[in-house]
Scaffold this active site. Structure first.
Site, PDB file in Angstrom:
ATOM      1  N   GLU A 246       2.457  -0.839   4.435  1.00 35.74           N
ATOM      2  CA  GLU A 246       2.222   0.523   3.959  1.00 35.74           C
ATOM      3  C   GLU A 246       3.562   1.209   3.739  1.00 35.74           C
ATOM      4  O   GLU A 246       4.428   1.184   4.618  1.00 35.74           O
ATOM      5  CB  GLU A 246       1.432   1.330   4.993  1.00 35.74           C
ATOM      6  CG  GLU A 246       0.024   0.864   5.217  1.00 35.74           C
ATOM      7  CD  GLU A 246      -0.985   1.457   4.249  1.00 35.74           C
ATOM      8  OE1 GLU A 246      -0.595   2.266   3.383  1.00 35.74           O
ATOM      9  OE2 GLU A 246      -2.171   1.122   4.375  1.00 35.74           O
TER      10      GLU A 246
ATOM     11  N   HIS B 132      -2.335  -3.044  -3.513  1.00 34.37           N
ATOM     12  CA  HIS B 132      -3.728  -2.883  -3.101  1.00 34.37           C
ATOM     13  C   HIS B 132      -4.618  -2.719  -4.332  1.00 34.37           C
ATOM     14  O   HIS B 132      -5.737  -3.236  -4.375  1.00 34.37           O
ATOM     15  CB  HIS B 132      -3.830  -1.673  -2.166  1.00 34.37           C
ATOM     16  CG  HIS B 132      -5.053  -1.658  -1.321  1.00 34.37           C
ATOM     17  ND1 HIS B 132      -5.362  -0.589  -0.524  1.00 34.37           N
ATOM     18  CD2 HIS B 132      -6.056  -2.551  -1.123  1.00 34.37           C
ATOM     19  CE1 HIS B 132      -6.495  -0.820   0.120  1.00 34.37           C
ATOM     20  NE2 HIS B 132      -6.938  -2.009  -0.229  1.00 34.37           N
TER      21      HIS B 132
ATOM     22  N   ASP C 142      -3.248   2.218  -4.935  1.00 33.04           N
ATOM     23  CA  ASP C 142      -1.904   2.077  -4.387  1.00 33.04           C
ATOM     24  C   ASP C 142      -1.340   0.674  -4.618  1.00 33.04           C
ATOM     25  O   ASP C 142      -2.106  -0.271  -4.736  1.00 33.04           O
ATOM     26  CB  ASP C 142      -1.879   2.456  -2.901  1.00 33.04           C
ATOM     27  CG  ASP C 142      -2.936   1.769  -2.042  1.00 33.04           C
ATOM     28  OD1 ASP C 142      -4.069   1.592  -2.505  1.00 33.04           O
ATOM     29  OD2 ASP C 142      -2.618   1.427  -0.897  1.00 33.04           O
TER      30      ASP C 142
ATOM     31  N   HIS D 161       0.844  -1.185   0.000  1.00 36.25           N
ATOM     32  CA  HIS D 161       0.000   0.000   0.000  1.00 36.25           C
ATOM     33  C   HIS D 161       0.892   1.253   0.000  1.00 36.25           C
ATOM     34  O   HIS D 161       2.088   1.158   0.247  1.00 36.25           O
ATOM     35  CB  HIS D 161      -0.837   0.076   1.278  1.00 36.25           C
ATOM     36  CG  HIS D 161      -1.662  -1.117   1.583  1.00 36.25           C
ATOM     37  ND1 HIS D 161      -2.998  -1.179   1.281  1.00 36.25           N
ATOM     38  CD2 HIS D 161      -1.359  -2.285   2.211  1.00 36.25           C
ATOM     39  CE1 HIS D 161      -3.487  -2.333   1.706  1.00 36.25           C
ATOM     40  NE2 HIS D 161      -2.518  -3.025   2.262  1.00 36.25           N
TER      41      HIS D 161
END
Length: 186
Positions: free
Chosen positions: A117, A153, A163, A35
């Site tokens: 992330e 993602h 993303d 992400h």
């Protein structure tokens, strides 16, 4: 970097999130989901992302934050632009990072994936330090879990998410993916 038996990475700073729950019984953790995040958008300084994942984000601190009021999300890992690595949820638990999602014939990707992330956006390249640290993280996770797949993602929630975005260079992960036997099935 090593992941312990409880699913925590020794080299990551722990920032426990309340936003997780148990994975379904007998679930094999075999997928990584990449992400990107910045809060507010395009802002890479501060602790707003940490506050979001720990339910402490003040909706009045920035006009953008109002739309996040009441949102309960998390991730396993956050990799900051300068390489700092934070862990919010044990890899043994289900973090709430993918939402409605599908990988190949399997839905509910949170059940069987680890969320990573990257601090960034679709509008800016990621840093060399992030790619280097991400490769190390992927290798460490691959030593602990029988990982088979890696996806963005956007791959598992097409049309809903974008993303890690067009500036994420998947080729930079090819050596570690090849060594770890992980494939991107897209």
């Amino acid at each position: 970097m090593r992941v312990d038996g409880d699913g925590w990475l020794a080299k990551a700073r722990r920032v426990p999130s309340p936003n997780f729950d148990p994975r379904p019984a007998a679930t094999t953790i075999d997928t990584l989901v990449i992400h990107h995040i910045s809060l507010p958008p395009e802002h890479f300084i501060g602790d707003a992302v940490e506050r979001l994942f720990t339910n402490r984000l003040d909706p009045q601190a920035h006009p953008y934050f109002e739309r996040l009021r009441g949102l309960r999300v998390s991730t396993h890992f956050l990799l900051r632009r300068r390489g700092d690595l934070l862990q919010f949820v044990s890899c043994e638990q289900r973090a709430w990072h993918a939402g409605e999602s599908r990988l190949l014939a399997r839905e509910r990707c949170n059940d069987f994936s680890i969320g990573i992330e990257l601090e960034g956006s679709s509008a800016r390249p990621f840093t060399a330090t992030q790619y280097r640290r991400l490769a190390q993280l992927v290798a460490s996770l691959g030593e602990r879990y029988p990982l088979r797949f890696i996806a963005g993602h956007s791959d598992i929630a097409p049309g809903r998410k974008d993303d890690p975005g067009p500036l994420f260079d998947w080729r930079r992960l090819e050596p570690v993916l090849r060594l770890s036997g992980i494939e991107r099935p897209f």
